[in-house]
Design an enzyme around this catalytic site. Structure first.
Site, short mmCIF file in Angstrom:
data_model
loop_
_atom_site.label_atom_id
_atom_site.label_comp_id
_atom_site.label_asym_id
_atom_site.label_seq_id
_atom_site.Cartn_x
_atom_site.Cartn_y
_atom_site.Cartn_z
N GLU A 73 10.72 2.21 9.16
CA GLU A 73 9.34 1.79 8.88
C GLU A 73 8.69 2.69 7.81
O GLU A 73 7.51 3.01 7.88
CB GLU A 73 8.50 1.82 10.18
CG GLU A 73 9.13 1.04 11.32
CD GLU A 73 8.24 0.84 12.53
OE1 GLU A 73 7.04 1.17 12.46
OE2 GLU A 73 8.75 0.34 13.55
N GLU A 118 9.12 3.16 20.82
CA GLU A 118 8.06 4.14 21.10
C GLU A 118 7.84 4.43 22.58
O GLU A 118 6.71 4.36 23.08
CB GLU A 118 6.74 3.67 20.46
CG GLU A 118 6.87 3.48 18.96
CD GLU A 118 5.59 2.98 18.29
OE1 GLU A 118 4.58 2.78 18.98
OE2 GLU A 118 5.61 2.82 17.06
N ASN A 132 13.90 2.88 18.79
CA ASN A 132 13.09 3.08 17.57
C ASN A 132 11.83 3.88 17.89
O ASN A 132 11.14 3.57 18.87
CB ASN A 132 12.70 1.69 17.03
CG ASN A 132 12.10 1.71 15.64
OD1 ASN A 132 12.69 2.25 14.71
ND2 ASN A 132 10.92 1.10 15.49
N HIS A 161 6.88 7.08 9.21
CA HIS A 161 5.50 6.88 8.71
C HIS A 161 4.98 8.24 8.28
O HIS A 161 4.63 9.06 9.12
CB HIS A 161 4.61 6.28 9.81
CG HIS A 161 4.97 4.87 10.16
ND1 HIS A 161 4.81 3.84 9.27
CD2 HIS A 161 5.48 4.33 11.28
CE1 HIS A 161 5.21 2.70 9.84
NE2 HIS A 161 5.62 2.97 11.06
N ASP A 172 6.74 4.48 5.15
CA ASP A 172 5.60 4.39 4.24
C ASP A 172 4.98 5.78 4.14
O ASP A 172 5.25 6.65 4.97
CB ASP A 172 4.58 3.31 4.64
CG ASP A 172 3.97 3.48 6.02
OD1 ASP A 172 4.10 4.56 6.62
OD2 ASP A 172 3.33 2.52 6.51
#
Ligand SMILES: *[C@@H]1O[C@H](CO)[C@@H](O)[C@H](O)[C@H]1NC(C)=O
Ligand SMILES: *[C@@H]1O[C@H](CO)[C@@H](O)[C@H](O)[C@H]1NC(C)=O
Ligand SMILES: *[C@@H]1O[C@H](CO)[C@@H](O)[C@H](O)[C@H]1NC(C)=O
Ligand SMILES: *[C@@H]1O[C@H](CO)[C@@H](O)[C@H](O)[C@H]1NC(C)=O
Ligand SMILES: *[C@@H]1O[C@H](CO)[C@@H](O)[C@H](O)[C@H]1NC(C)=O
Ligand SMILES: *[C@@H]1O[C@H](CO)[C@@H](O)[C@H](O)[C@H]1NC(C)=O
Length: 361
Positions: free
Chosen positions: A279, A170, A213, A249, A281
């Site tokens: 990641e 990030e 990432n 996400h 979701d």
């Protein structure tokens, strides 16, 4: 199979212990229940679909719950695990040059025993840093040496444990500019990222993949284009990088489409890098409804399909699989139910949709 070569590399890394016996309930046993044959576990289906793994992040807070751990460390369900927190700087190096691997080991050790591989996460992030690092202004030279020392210790300690490392997490803002944090402020720009990748290459196992990432890079947008530009610059300068992790996400009602995710993955594959959804979701606005669960299932399935169909997307990791331990409700109040299993460990429509898309029948 897309990843025979990778599979060989992994075997030679001895990331996992010797192959355990097949899980009961898969292929035989349980009287060949139709249910088990159709839903033998997400990783079993992902490997059949040509992926290297289907994985999950695991947090330390519920390791006392055997209902949770029996699924988390079941390699038919998850062939790869990512410590959600235990490998972050504040836990690994809580005092300068004092290293503590307890939390990470609570996940790494049982996952090795279970025959799972690991994505290790992460060396550098702007968040979850220890006070000693954030409460003082270091010079560029000091921070360089702090950075190398941190990576050296953590990479060496987990040398044969990591299929991949998220080296930098990030570093970009959504508009594609560099995030202001202690790293970019002290270095006067993003050069710390290249340094981190060089240090990582020096200390991790030769076979470990080095990843950048980030979130909101699952479409072609200013942020993902900035990652593309960074990768091109690294390649021109000989800075080592092997992969880009698209966090994924997502939110019901405003998630990217299959085509958008595919197009973003493709821009990194075109540069010779591998990719992964790292990641995944899909949160919903509470209260949850059957209609939202159906939308959520489609978003999960489309995302997984984009990875399966890509030239070089090695696998999908969900950012935990059990609603009660999701990071979502505390970070996005009023949202939740983002995971594959509900509070009763019941499989939600999203679990079946992911299985069905992986089985592709
Ligand atoms: C592991 O998961 C698979 C797929 O859900 C299941 O069939 C199997 O029984 C599980 N194994 C154990 C030991 O719980
Ligand atoms: C696990 O520990 C947490 C607190 O640390 C507690 O709230 C929870 O009830 C425990 N779960 C089990 C199954 O013992
Ligand atoms: C290391 O971390 C664990 C888990 O947070 C903690 O319980 C333990 O006290 C720490 N060890 C030291 C020596 O600080
Ligand atoms: C670090 O430098 C910044 C900018 O010069 C300053 O605002 C801040 O107070 C300094 N922090 C400390 C702990 O000295
Ligand atoms: C990038 O940002 C600019 C202005 O901020 C905008 O006009 C442009 O459409 C964006 N490009 C993409 C691909 O999103
Ligand atoms: C879990 O089961 C209990 C008891 O059957 C039920 O009251 C509750 O609504 C269930 N929770 C979810 C999230 O389905």
């Amino acid at each position: 199979m897309k990843f025979d070569v990778l599979a060989t590399a992994i075997a030679s890394l001895s990331l996992a212990t010797a192959a355990p016996a097949p899980e009961p309930g898969f292929g035989h046993g349980y009287g060949g229940h139709k249910q088990n044959l159709k839903y033998p576990g997400l990783d079993v289906l992902a490997k059949r679909a040509g992926l290297l793994y289907f994985g999950t992040a695991i947090d330390n807070v519920v390791l006392n719950d055997t209902r949770y751990t029996s699924i988390a460390f079941n390699r038919s369900e998850f062939g790869q695990v990512t410590p959600a927190n235990g490998q972050k700087w504040m836990y690994i190096e809580p005092e300068r040059n004092v290293f503590n691997y307890t939390m990470a080991n609570e996940i790494v050790i049982p996952s090795k025993k279970a025959g799972q591989i690991r994505r290790c996460h992460n060396f550098i992030w702007h968040n979850q840093l220890p006070d000693w690092l954030t409460s003082k202004n270091y010079t560029k030279a000091e921070l360089t040496s702090i950075l190398e020392n941190h990576i050296k210790h953590e990479a060496t300690y987990f040398k044969n444990d990591c299929y991949a490392w998220d080296v930098v997490n990030e570093a970009l803002n959504d508009d594609g500019t560099w995030r202001q944090d202690i790293w970019s402020n002290t270095f006067g720009g993003p050069e710390y990222i290249a340094l981190a990748f060089k240090f990582a290459r020096k200390y991790v196992s030769r076979n470990t993949r080095l990843y950048y990432n980030d979130y909101n890079i699952e479409t072609v947008n200013n942020k993902s284009l900035a990652v593309v530009a960074m990768v091109k610059d690294f390649q021109k300068r000989g800075v080592p990088i092997d992969g880009v992790g698209l966090q994924a996400h997502f939110t019901v009602g405003r998630s990217p489409t299959y085509d958008q995710v595919s197009a973003s993955i493709a821009q990194f594959n075109k540069l010779g890098l591998e990719t992964a959804l790292t990641e995944l979701d899909v949160r919903v606005a509470l209260p949850d409804t059957p209609a939202q669960q159906a939308d959520q299932a489609k978003i999960y399935a489309d995302s997984v399909k984009a990875c399966v169909d890509a030239r070089d997307c090695v696998g999908v990791t969900v950012w935990d699989f059990w609603d009660p331990v999701s990071w979502v409700p505390s970070t996005f109040p009023g949202n939740g139910d983002a995971d594959l299993l509900d509070a009763n460990f019941t499989r939600k429509p999203a679990y079946y949709a992911v299985s069905d898309i992986l089985r592709d029948d």
